[in-house]
Design a protein around this motif. Sequence first.
Motif, PDB file in Angstrom:
ATOM      1  N   SER A  75       0.992  -1.234  -0.095  1.00 29.56           N
ATOM      2  CA  SER A  75      -0.165   0.192  -0.017  1.00 29.56           C
ATOM      3  C   SER A  75       0.861   1.078   0.077  1.00 29.56           C
ATOM      4  CB  SER A  75      -1.093   0.014   1.131  1.00 29.56           C
ATOM      5  OG  SER A  75      -0.437   0.102   2.338  1.00 29.56           O
ATOM      6  N   PHE A  76       2.041   1.386   0.690  1.00 30.51           N
ATOM      7  CA  PHE A  76       2.881   2.331   0.641  1.00 30.51           C
ATOM      8  C   PHE A  76       3.374   2.405  -0.697  1.00 30.51           C
ATOM      9  CE2 PHE A  76       6.877   4.221   0.611  1.00 30.51           C
ATOM     10  CZ  PHE A  76       6.758   5.468   1.691  1.00 30.51           C
ATOM     11  N   LEU A 104      -3.298  15.706 -10.724  1.00 32.19           N
ATOM     12  CA  LEU A 104      -2.603  14.345  -9.908  1.00 32.19           C
ATOM     13  C   LEU A 104      -2.525  14.580  -8.471  1.00 32.19           C
ATOM     14  CD1 LEU A 104       0.247  14.025 -12.833  1.00 32.19           C
ATOM     15  CD2 LEU A 104      -1.734  12.461 -12.181  1.00 32.19           C
ATOM     16  N   LEU A 105      -2.588  15.870  -7.829  1.00 33.80           N
ATOM     17  CA  LEU A 105      -2.814  16.046  -6.657  1.00 33.80           C
ATOM     18  C   LEU A 105      -4.035  15.542  -5.958  1.00 33.80           C
ATOM     19  CD1 LEU A 105      -1.346  19.594  -5.811  1.00 33.80           C
ATOM     20  CD2 LEU A 105      -0.553  17.119  -4.869  1.00 33.80           C
ATOM     21  N   ALA A 106      -5.049  15.760  -7.155  1.00 32.25           N
ATOM     22  CA  ALA A 106      -6.697  15.239  -6.564  1.00 32.25           C
ATOM     23  C   ALA A 106      -6.310  13.679  -6.572  1.00 32.25           C
ATOM     24  CB  ALA A 106      -7.350  15.821  -7.823  1.00 32.25           C
ATOM     25  N   VAL A 107      -5.807  13.026  -7.498  1.00 33.95           N
ATOM     26  CA  VAL A 107      -5.751  11.569  -7.562  1.00 33.95           C
ATOM     27  C   VAL A 107      -5.165  11.136  -6.317  1.00 33.95           C
ATOM     28  CG1 VAL A 107      -4.750   9.654  -8.823  1.00 33.95           C
ATOM     29  CG2 VAL A 107      -5.783  11.518 -10.052  1.00 33.95           C
ATOM     30  N   LEU A 108      -3.875  11.992  -5.775  1.00 36.82           N
ATOM     31  CA  LEU A 108      -2.968  11.432  -4.795  1.00 36.82           C
ATOM     32  C   LEU A 108      -4.176  11.575  -3.429  1.00 36.82           C
ATOM     33  CD1 LEU A 108      -0.687  10.929  -3.379  1.00 36.82           C
ATOM     34  CD2 LEU A 108       0.039  13.379  -3.523  1.00 36.82           C
ATOM     35  N   TRP A 152      -5.135   8.591  -1.086  1.00 34.27           N
ATOM     36  CA  TRP A 152      -4.762   8.672   0.471  1.00 34.27           C
ATOM     37  C   TRP A 152      -6.013   8.251   1.264  1.00 34.27           C
ATOM     38  CZ3 TRP A 152      -0.741   9.472   3.825  1.00 34.27           C
ATOM     39  CH2 TRP A 152      -1.056   9.869   5.180  1.00 34.27           C
ATOM     40  N   HIS A 153      -7.155   8.345   0.849  1.00 40.98           N
ATOM     41  CA  HIS A 153      -8.325   8.250   1.388  1.00 40.98           C
ATOM     42  C   HIS A 153      -8.787   6.871   1.126  1.00 40.98           C
ATOM     43  CE1 HIS A 153      -8.694  11.943   3.482  1.00 40.98           C
ATOM     44  NE2 HIS A 153      -8.605  12.624   2.258  1.00 40.98           N
ATOM     45  N   ALA A 154      -8.180   5.979   0.151  1.00 40.88           N
ATOM     46  CA  ALA A 154      -8.679   4.620  -0.227  1.00 40.88           C
ATOM     47  C   ALA A 154      -8.474   3.725   0.729  1.00 40.88           C
ATOM     48  CB  ALA A 154      -8.012   4.314  -1.517  1.00 40.88           C
ATOM     49  N   ASP A 155      -9.436   2.704   0.900  1.00 44.80           N
ATOM     50  CA  ASP A 155      -9.292   1.796   1.773  1.00 44.80           C
ATOM     51  C   ASP A 155      -8.322   0.839   1.792  1.00 44.80           C
ATOM     52  OD1 ASP A 155     -11.777   2.731   2.996  1.00 44.80           O
ATOM     53  OD2 ASP A 155     -13.015   0.924   2.129  1.00 44.80           O
ATOM     54  N   ALA A 158      -0.582   1.763   4.687  1.00 44.39           N
ATOM     55  CA  ALA A 158       0.336   2.837   4.770  1.00 44.39           C
ATOM     56  C   ALA A 158      -0.151   3.888   5.464  1.00 44.39           C
ATOM     57  CB  ALA A 158       0.239   3.003   3.146  1.00 44.39           C
ATOM     58  N   ARG A 159      -1.205   4.357   5.744  1.00 42.29           N
ATOM     59  CA  ARG A 159      -1.495   5.377   6.514  1.00 42.29           C
ATOM     60  C   ARG A 159      -1.257   5.248   7.927  1.00 42.29           C
ATOM     61  NH1 ARG A 159      -6.444   5.277   3.632  1.00 42.29           N
ATOM     62  NH2 ARG A 159      -7.550   4.535   5.442  1.00 42.29           N
TER      63      ARG A 159
END
Length: 156
Positions: free
Chosen positions: A10-11, A55-59, A63-66, A71-72
Amino acid sequence: MADTLSVVESFSNLHDVFMNASVVKRAMDQAPIPNEDAQWHYHDRGRLERLWVALLAVLIEAWHADQMKPAREYLATVTNIDELVRLLREARKSDNFKRLQANRSYMFHRDEREYWNEGRLGPIGHLDFHVALHSEFSRVLLVGLRSINAPGGDSA
């Protein structure tokens, strides 16, 4: 915490999304700024900035994806993620996130977008916020990368 493989996978996924944005940001930073504001829309600098913001929006979505939860959680154990979380909350509570999403949709779904719309115009005037968000992702992910790659880290 999730098993090591889940953390590393995930990281790696999250880091890859960040690196896509970073490559575009580097190109954007090297592009000359047009002399007249009206040229921004047609100039490489403006095109690269719109792509970087998309691409920041995709990032942010990644980040918020299950699937990024391991990684979070790992990152929260190796560095302080408070500023990143604050910036993400600020984006959600303000119009920043709406502008990021509109720009993402404009850049990646042109079959559904008009040429002149809020997505094309969204990044204008918000460079400081976008740079702060990118920089904080960079800091957090760099600490995570160093930790995972350190002897005895989660690189197994």
